[in-house]
Write an enzyme that holds these catalytic residues in place. Structure first.
Site, PDB file in Angstrom:
ATOM      1  N   GLU A  46     -43.835  61.602 142.275  1.00  0.00           N
ATOM      2  CA  GLU A  46     -43.407  63.054 142.802  1.00  0.00           C
ATOM      3  C   GLU A  46     -42.488  63.178 143.938  1.00  0.00           C
ATOM      4  O   GLU A  46     -42.385  62.284 145.065  1.00  0.00           O
ATOM      5  CB  GLU A  46     -44.754  63.538 142.673  1.00  0.00           C
ATOM      6  CG  GLU A  46     -45.312  63.593 141.301  1.00  0.00           C
ATOM      7  CD  GLU A  46     -46.915  64.521 141.321  1.00  0.00           C
ATOM      8  OE1 GLU A  46     -47.101  64.939 142.306  1.00  0.00           O
ATOM      9  OE2 GLU A  46     -47.062  64.696 140.030  1.00  0.00           O
ATOM     10  N   CYS A  55     -40.622  61.268 136.286  1.00  0.00           N
ATOM     11  CA  CYS A  55     -41.518  60.871 134.938  1.00  0.00           C
ATOM     12  C   CYS A  55     -41.938  59.454 135.030  1.00  0.00           C
ATOM     13  O   CYS A  55     -40.956  58.799 135.439  1.00  0.00           O
ATOM     14  CB  CYS A  55     -41.390  61.418 133.628  1.00  0.00           C
ATOM     15  SG  CYS A  55     -41.671  63.330 133.695  1.00  0.00           S
ATOM     16  N   GLU A  57     -41.761  57.689 132.502  1.00  0.00           N
ATOM     17  CA  GLU A  57     -40.553  57.256 131.782  1.00  0.00           C
ATOM     18  C   GLU A  57     -39.357  57.005 132.369  1.00  0.00           C
ATOM     19  O   GLU A  57     -38.720  55.962 131.947  1.00  0.00           O
ATOM     20  CB  GLU A  57     -40.665  58.113 130.320  1.00  0.00           C
ATOM     21  CG  GLU A  57     -41.866  58.499 129.587  1.00  0.00           C
ATOM     22  CD  GLU A  57     -42.697  59.399 130.018  1.00  0.00           C
ATOM     23  OE1 GLU A  57     -42.734  59.777 131.504  1.00  0.00           O
ATOM     24  OE2 GLU A  57     -43.402  60.038 129.214  1.00  0.00           O
ATOM     25  N   CYS A  88     -43.430  63.984 127.693  1.00  0.00           N
ATOM     26  CA  CYS A  88     -42.637  65.412 127.730  1.00  0.00           C
ATOM     27  C   CYS A  88     -41.280  65.472 126.936  1.00  0.00           C
ATOM     28  O   CYS A  88     -40.934  64.319 126.564  1.00  0.00           O
ATOM     29  CB  CYS A  88     -42.530  65.740 129.308  1.00  0.00           C
ATOM     30  SG  CYS A  88     -41.362  64.789 130.032  1.00  0.00           S
ATOM     31  N   CYS A  91     -38.614  63.449 128.433  1.00  0.00           N
ATOM     32  CA  CYS A  91     -38.549  61.924 128.412  1.00  0.00           C
ATOM     33  C   CYS A  91     -38.550  61.560 126.821  1.00  0.00           C
ATOM     34  O   CYS A  91     -38.131  60.327 126.550  1.00  0.00           O
ATOM     35  CB  CYS A  91     -40.065  61.472 128.906  1.00  0.00           C
ATOM     36  SG  CYS A  91     -40.055  61.772 130.758  1.00  0.00           S
TER      37      CYS A  91
HETATM   38  N1  THU Z   1     -45.409  63.319 133.806  1.00  0.00           N
HETATM   39  C1  THU Z   1     -45.076  62.086 133.491  1.00  0.00           C
HETATM   40  O1  THU Z   1     -44.864  61.149 134.284  1.00  0.00           O
HETATM   41  N2  THU Z   1     -44.473  61.998 131.900  1.00  0.00           N
HETATM   42  C2  THU Z   1     -44.590  62.877 131.073  1.00  0.00           C
HETATM   43  O2  THU Z   1     -44.221  62.463 130.019  1.00  0.00           O
HETATM   44  C3  THU Z   1     -45.430  63.989 131.253  1.00  0.00           C
HETATM   45  C4  THU Z   1     -45.620  64.386 132.945  1.00  0.00           C
HETATM   46  C5  THU Z   1     -45.744  63.511 134.986  1.00  0.00           C
HETATM   47  C6  THU Z   1     -44.754  64.386 135.804  1.00  0.00           C
HETATM   48  C7  THU Z   1     -45.874  65.062 137.018  1.00  0.00           C
HETATM   49  O3  THU Z   1     -45.550  63.776 138.022  1.00  0.00           O
HETATM   50  C8  THU Z   1     -47.241  64.902 136.398  1.00  0.00           C
HETATM   51  O4  THU Z   1     -47.164  64.070 135.412  1.00  0.00           O
HETATM   52  C9  THU Z   1     -47.805  66.260 135.967  1.00  0.00           C
HETATM   53  O5  THU Z   1     -46.711  66.955 135.422  1.00  0.00           O
END
Ligand code: THU
Length: 137
Positions: A46, A55, A57, A88, A91
């Site tokens: 983050e 993310c 991915e 998400c 991704c």
């Molecule tokens: N997040 C991922 O790393 N991958 C996903 O496919 C869904 C969301 C992370 C982004 C953020 O750091 C946290 O999950 C909350 O959304």
């Protein structure tokens, strides 16, 4: 190639421990099996500019490409409690590029394919079509 799903889930869970999540406190770990047999991994990273967050991915795809590229055959991602989660939308698009329609993906309701979780996807074939149309005109 035989997919060791337990091993992929174990690696994904391991990666949640490395996630940098001071804002959401929602660690995600991802693991994928590349066609040459290597396991590629990623965790979410983050940022104080929330929208800049990477993310898990994204990290995994970087690991794939930096380690020599190739296709991903099987993929899973998990949350901080170790439960399988869905990638998400953005991704899924990233995974489509490097896994294609037949890539296997672990979901909370079982193992399925990319086509199932990203139907009617936009991909490189669409760009080819645009290029051919431009050549004709
Ligand atoms: N997040 C991922 O790393 N991958 C996903 O496919 C869904 C969301 C992370 C982004 C953020 O750091 C946290 O999950 C909350 O959304």
């Amino acid at each position: 190639m035989n997919v060791d799903w337990d091993e992929l889930r174990r690696r994904a869970r391991e990666l949640t421990k490395r996630a940098y999540v001071p804002y959401s406190h929602f660690p995600v770990g991802a693991a994928g099996l590349a066609e040459d047999g290597r396991v590629v991994v990623g965790c979410n990273v983050e940022n104080a500019g929330y929208g800049v967050t990477l993310c898990a991915e994204c990290g995994l795809i970087s690991d794939l490409v930096a380690g020599g590229g190739g296709r991903i055959l099987a993929f899973c991602c998990v949350d901080g409690s170790g439960e399988t989660i869905m990638p998400c939308g953005r991704c899924r698009q990233l995974l489509w590029e490097h896994g294609g329609p037949d890539m296997l993906i672990d979901t909370p309701v079982g193992i399925t394919t990319m086509t199932e979780v990203l139907p009617q996807a936009f991909g490189v074939d669409n760009l080819d079509r645009v290029a051919h149309q431009q050549e004709k005109s």
